[in-house]
Design an enzyme around this catalytic site. Structure first.
Site, PDB file in Angstrom:
ATOM      1  N   SER A   1       3.429  -6.711   2.633  1.00 35.10           N
ATOM      2  CA  SER A   1       2.361  -5.847   3.478  1.00 35.10           C
ATOM      3  C   SER A   1       0.923  -6.265   2.869  1.00 35.10           C
ATOM      4  CB  SER A   1       2.846  -4.501   3.269  1.00 35.10           C
ATOM      5  OG  SER A   1       2.013  -3.535   4.254  1.00 35.10           O
ATOM      6  N   MET A   2       0.262  -5.185   2.605  1.00 35.53           N
ATOM      7  CA  MET A   2      -0.984  -5.262   1.896  1.00 35.53           C
ATOM      8  C   MET A   2      -0.789  -6.157   0.691  1.00 35.53           C
ATOM      9  SD  MET A   2      -3.548  -2.432  -0.364  1.00 35.53           S
ATOM     10  CE  MET A   2      -2.336  -2.653  -1.658  1.00 35.53           C
TER      11      MET A   2
ATOM     12  N   ASP B   1       8.625  -4.224  13.610  1.00 38.80           N
ATOM     13  CA  ASP B   1       7.887  -3.534  12.385  1.00 38.80           C
ATOM     14  C   ASP B   1       6.925  -2.445  12.836  1.00 38.80           C
ATOM     15  OD1 ASP B   1       5.961  -3.206  10.167  1.00 38.80           O
ATOM     16  OD2 ASP B   1       6.035  -5.167   9.637  1.00 38.80           O
TER      17      ASP B   1
ATOM     18  N   HIS C   1       9.972  -3.165   8.422  1.00 43.13           N
ATOM     19  CA  HIS C   1       8.631  -3.343   7.830  1.00 43.13           C
ATOM     20  C   HIS C   1       8.928  -3.861   6.002  1.00 43.13           C
ATOM     21  CE1 HIS C   1       4.427  -3.923   6.541  1.00 43.13           C
ATOM     22  NE2 HIS C   1       4.473  -2.908   5.565  1.00 43.13           N
TER      23      HIS C   1
ATOM     24  N   PHE D   1       0.895  -1.134   0.129  1.00 45.73           N
ATOM     25  CA  PHE D   1      -0.165   0.024  -0.008  1.00 45.73           C
ATOM     26  C   PHE D   1       0.804   1.310  -0.179  1.00 45.73           C
ATOM     27  CE2 PHE D   1      -2.470   3.173   2.683  1.00 45.73           C
ATOM     28  CZ  PHE D   1      -3.616   3.331   1.706  1.00 45.73           C
TER      29      PHE D   1
END
Length: 254
Positions: free
Chosen positions: A93-94, A194, A223, A25
């Protein structure tokens, strides 16, 4: 809308085993490019699309939603399956959430899943409030660039478009509701430190998935681990994962 230099999609025509990579994202393919090139060098066919609204401006992204991002990876997956005997999906992530959604929807057509710091639970208060906040402010400070390694930067937005963020809870709910449909092998790389995605997402997967799930902790990355100190661990680990679960050769016979 011009694409930022470095944010272009990446494609490599390799063998009969394909890999679809999904970036995160407000990020771009740049955060996944080294991973993609590592897999390509091993003889795999690799697809790394740029999600709509990403790699340009946050204002353009504000006009997109999760359905647009999923539609792009779904299209890329269909193309990959048309060219390869088997296909794996991977994400950051996303992008990890999108990869899991592909596995839920396409079932056995997805040979396996590898995700890095996946976002599947809305554990950030500000994002949970995004459906309301979007009527008040157009953007909030960005989440890109959470990297421990010195001298490395992520090509992502410095602002987060709230209208786009407000659509994430729907994606999370769908992934959570259908996670039982993911019966393929799943490998999760989880950063111990993270600052973007909290431990709740990995904890959810651990609690809801079965023996097909493996979680490996990353001790020296934040992250965006695909650009961080543990990137080689991810690259080699995902390649070993493919070798273990692919039923056809990775490279084409010459």
């Amino acid at each position: 809308m011009p694409v930022l230099p470095g944010a272009e999609p990446y494609h490599h025509e390799g063998g009969d085993v394909g890999v679809l990579l999904c970036h995160g994202f407000t990020g771009s393919p740049q955060s996944m490019r080294p991973w993609a090139e590592h897999l390509a060098a091993a003889g795999l066919t690799v697809s790394l699309p740029r999600l709509p609204g990403h790699g340009t401006t946050w204002q353009e992204m504000s006009r997109t939603r999760w359905e647009d991002w999923y539609a792009e990876v779904d299209k890329a997956f269909a193309d990959l399956r048309g060219r390869c005997a088997e296909a794996f999906v991977m994400g950051l992530s996303m992008g990890g959430s999108l990869a899991l959604r592909l596995a839920e929807v396409h079932g056995d057509a997805v040979q396996g899943v590898v995700v890095v710091n996946p976002s599947v639970v809305g554990d950030t208060p500000l994002l949970r409030l995004a459906p309301v906040v979007k009527w008040v402010v157009p953007s909030i400070p960005g989440v890109a660039g959470d990297i421990k390694k010195t001298g490395v930067a992520e090509l992502g937005y410095t602002r987060t478009p709230v209208r786009a963020a407000a659509t994430l809870p729907r994606l999370w709910k769908l992934v959570q509701a259908d996670i039982h449909k993911v019966t393929q092998p799943v490998l999760v790389f989880h950063s111990r430190d993270d600052h973007v995605v909290k431990p709740a997402s990995t904890a959810f997967l651990r609690a809801r998935m079965g023996q097909n799930l493996e979680i490996r902790e990353l001790t020296d990355s934040y992250h965006v681990a695909t650009l961080d100190n543990d990137a080689p661990v991810i690259f080699e680990g995902s390649l070993d994962f493919i070798r273990s679960h692919a039923s056809v050769p990775l490279t084409k016979d010459l």
